[in-house]
Write a protein that holds these residues in place. Structure first.
Motif, PDB file in Angstrom:
ATOM      1  N   GLY A 198      -0.686   2.632  -3.097  1.00  0.00           N
ATOM      2  CA  GLY A 198      -1.955   3.231  -2.704  1.00  0.00           C
ATOM      3  C   GLY A 198      -3.112   2.289  -2.987  1.00  0.00           C
ATOM      4  O   GLY A 198      -3.004   1.073  -2.781  1.00  0.00           O
ATOM      5  N   TYR A 199      -4.251   2.812  -3.500  1.00  0.00           N
ATOM      6  CA  TYR A 199      -5.403   1.948  -3.743  1.00  0.00           C
ATOM      7  C   TYR A 199      -5.167   0.964  -4.885  1.00  0.00           C
ATOM      8  O   TYR A 199      -5.894  -0.035  -5.032  1.00  0.00           O
ATOM      9  CB  TYR A 199      -6.664   2.786  -4.010  1.00  0.00           C
TER      10      TYR A 199
ATOM     11  N   VAL B 294       0.834  -1.204   0.000  1.00  0.00           N
ATOM     12  CA  VAL B 294       0.000   0.000   0.000  1.00  0.00           C
ATOM     13  C   VAL B 294       0.869   1.253   0.000  1.00  0.00           C
ATOM     14  O   VAL B 294       0.559   2.248  -0.672  1.00  0.00           O
ATOM     15  CB  VAL B 294      -0.956   0.007   1.217  1.00  0.00           C
TER      16      VAL B 294
ATOM     17  N   LEU C 152      -8.490   8.519  -0.317  1.00  0.00           N
ATOM     18  CA  LEU C 152      -7.644   7.404  -0.736  1.00  0.00           C
ATOM     19  C   LEU C 152      -6.171   7.795  -0.819  1.00  0.00           C
ATOM     20  O   LEU C 152      -5.291   6.962  -0.651  1.00  0.00           O
ATOM     21  CB  LEU C 152      -8.117   6.876  -2.099  1.00  0.00           C
ATOM     22  N   SER C 153      -5.917   9.070  -1.075  1.00  0.00           N
ATOM     23  CA  SER C 153      -4.525   9.532  -1.145  1.00  0.00           C
ATOM     24  C   SER C 153      -3.809   9.383   0.190  1.00  0.00           C
ATOM     25  O   SER C 153      -2.578   9.322   0.244  1.00  0.00           O
ATOM     26  CB  SER C 153      -4.487  10.997  -1.590  1.00  0.00           C
TER      27      SER C 153
ATOM     28  N   SER D 176      -1.966   5.333   1.833  1.00  0.00           N
ATOM     29  CA  SER D 176      -0.582   4.862   1.875  1.00  0.00           C
ATOM     30  C   SER D 176       0.201   5.410   3.049  1.00  0.00           C
ATOM     31  O   SER D 176       1.294   4.932   3.350  1.00  0.00           O
ATOM     32  CB  SER D 176       0.142   5.219   0.568  1.00  0.00           C
ATOM     33  N   ASN D 177      -0.337   6.412   3.730  1.00  0.00           N
ATOM     34  CA  ASN D 177       0.367   6.998   4.880  1.00  0.00           C
ATOM     35  C   ASN D 177      -0.017   6.346   6.201  1.00  0.00           C
ATOM     36  O   ASN D 177       0.567   6.664   7.238  1.00  0.00           O
ATOM     37  CB  ASN D 177       0.070   8.505   4.959  1.00  0.00           C
TER      38      ASN D 177
END
Length: 467
Positions: A39-40, A35, A255-256, A259-260
């Protein structure tokens, strides 16, 4: 120098394959690492990994439907290439890949527990955290020394199936938000990040192949090992894909920001309440530790079989009263401890997950390339002709693995390159010291679990036209 003879069945092979597939543990470890890269689009990467894994398991069954051994992949490599250097280096790549994967899961367990406790305002004490890491190394090592039928049949099968049920349940819950077809697209990420995410996830899903090391201990090995792999891929791999989709779909923020998040699944489970998060946390830790049981069982049998073939030190072939390779198992535990300690020291505990996951993937995929390309060679060598599926599918499988390795190398860190070089140097040294003096890949078992040489076994098969 024998393991327990024909003491396990399809159930235990399914358990071993599911243990290393570790669907829930994969979602909270390698998928979480993926991820951070994709990301998505991690859903798309997981979908690719599932397709690649299906092709790989089909390719692998070209071996397992014919040959059974405690050596697993490297014995298959020898059956194809008839080269002891290929067999020896593949054996060590497997052993190191599994040891690095053990480290991945130990680190993931620590990070998951740290995040889970922080959600209820509890700080993980460094001493307790250290004990968690030690437990992650000790538990798989010690339980792998008990009888294999108990470990896989009583412990692993139940817990691994419970993981799949949880992931499927989360997917069903996610459908209340509608179905998002866009999550099954690559989005706007780079090819290198997509490839790196693919490498991370394919190692987990393709873990179903770990049952290949149980040939000596399995009744009707060519049938039960093969069926166990397909069962685990179907149940574990598909539930991992559904769980990954749920991971993205249930994300409440943009969604951005996905990944964090250090542990998106734990965050989502916490939104359902502390009890739900606690259940997911416990099952996740159990999944990671169970995965390490499966990889320890497999890699210990690699070292045991190499020793029996006089390609590794003799002490590694010692077994306990339960027929378990005791010193080989302990050796894998020690390697895992060293890898974990060094990776955390080099890059820190927060970065060690991605660091070790990448190296695991490179070693694992390299071995799979050797095996995939070997299928047409082995089939033609034994049968004298090739079916189209035995040529095309293995070549496609090898091509996918090569693409994953080459493309993902674009984002490799210097420390990862140095680590791979060091491990390769250790392999060469071990070959010069011991491997070149033995016959790695030469021992297999027949359908009655009798230990014989592969040359004698092939003569028997050709005699009865088994091919």
């Amino acid at each position: 120098m024998r393991l327990s003879k024909g003491v396990i069945s399809l159930k235990e092979n399914y358990g071993q394959a599911m243990a290393v597939t570790a669907p829930l543990g994969s979602v909270v470890s390698t998928t979480t690492a993926a991820v951070a890269l994709a990301g998505y689009s991690v859903v798309f990467a997981t979908f690719l990994a599932l397709l690649a894994s299906a092709l790989w398991i089909y390719t692998l069954t070209r071996y397992t439907s014919r040959i059974a051994s405690a050596g697993g992949f490297y014995t298959f490599g020898f059956s194809a290439w008839r080269n002891k250097e290929v067999a020896f280096f593949e054996a060590l790549m497997e052993a190191f890949a599994y040891s690095f994967l053990n480290s991945v899961n130990v680190i993931a367990a620590y990070l998951i527990l740290q995040v889970g406790l922080s959600m209820v305002n509890i700080t993980l004490n460094p001493i307790i955290g250290g004990l968690i890491v030690v437990l992650g190394v000790l538990y798989p090592t010690l339980i792998s020394l008990t009888h294999i039928r108990f470990v896989l049949g009583k412990v692993i099968v139940v817990s691994a199936t419970a993981e799949a049920v949880l992931l499927v349940s989360l997917f069903i819950i996610s459908l209340t938000k509608g179905f998002h077809l866009s999550y099954l697209t690559p989005g706007h990420i780079s090819f290198s990040n997509l490839a790196a995410a693919f490498v991370l996830t394919v190692v987990s899903i393709s873990g179903a192949g770990a049952s290949t090391y149980l040939g000596e201990e399995t009744k009707k090995p060519t049938k039960n090992v093969t069926n166990g792999m397909w069962m685990a891929l179907s149940i574990g791999g598909f539930s991992m894909l559904l769980g990954t989709y749920a991971l993205v779909s249930l994300w409440s923020g943009p969604l951005s920001a996905l990944s964090n998040s250090p542990q998106p699944l734990m965050s989502e489970m916490f939104s359902f309440g502390i009890p739900a998060m606690a259940i997911a946390l416990i099952l996740s830790l159990n999944s990671l530790y169970s995965s390490n049981v499966g990889t320890t069982l497999g890699s210990a049998r690699i070292l045991f079989n190499l020793s029996r073939e006089k390609s590794a030190p003799a002490f590694l072939s010692k077994v306990n009263k339960d027929g378990e390779p005791i010193l080989a198992t302990i050796t894998i535990g020690l390697i895992t401890a060293v890898v974990t300690g060094l990776s955390v020291t080099l890059v820190g505990v927060q970065n060690a997950l991605v660091y070790t996951s990448f190296i695991t993937g490179i070693f694992w995929l390299t071995g799979r390339i050797v095996d995939a390309l070997g299928v047409p060679v082995m089939t033609y060598r034994l049968v004298g002709k090739l079916a189209l599926s035995s040529l095309v599918i293995p070549i496609i499988t090898a091509g996918i693995q090569i693409w994953g390795v080459i493309t993902s190398l674009q984002g490799v860190m210097l420390s990862q390159v140095l680590t791979i070089i060091v491990v390769a140097g250790i392999m060469v040294s071990l070959y010069m010291f011991k491997g070149r003096k033995g016959k790695p890949g030469s021992l297999v078992v027949d359908e009655n679990n009798e230990l014989i040489t592969i040359d004698e076994y092939i003569k028997r098969l050709k005699k009865v036209k088994a091919y």
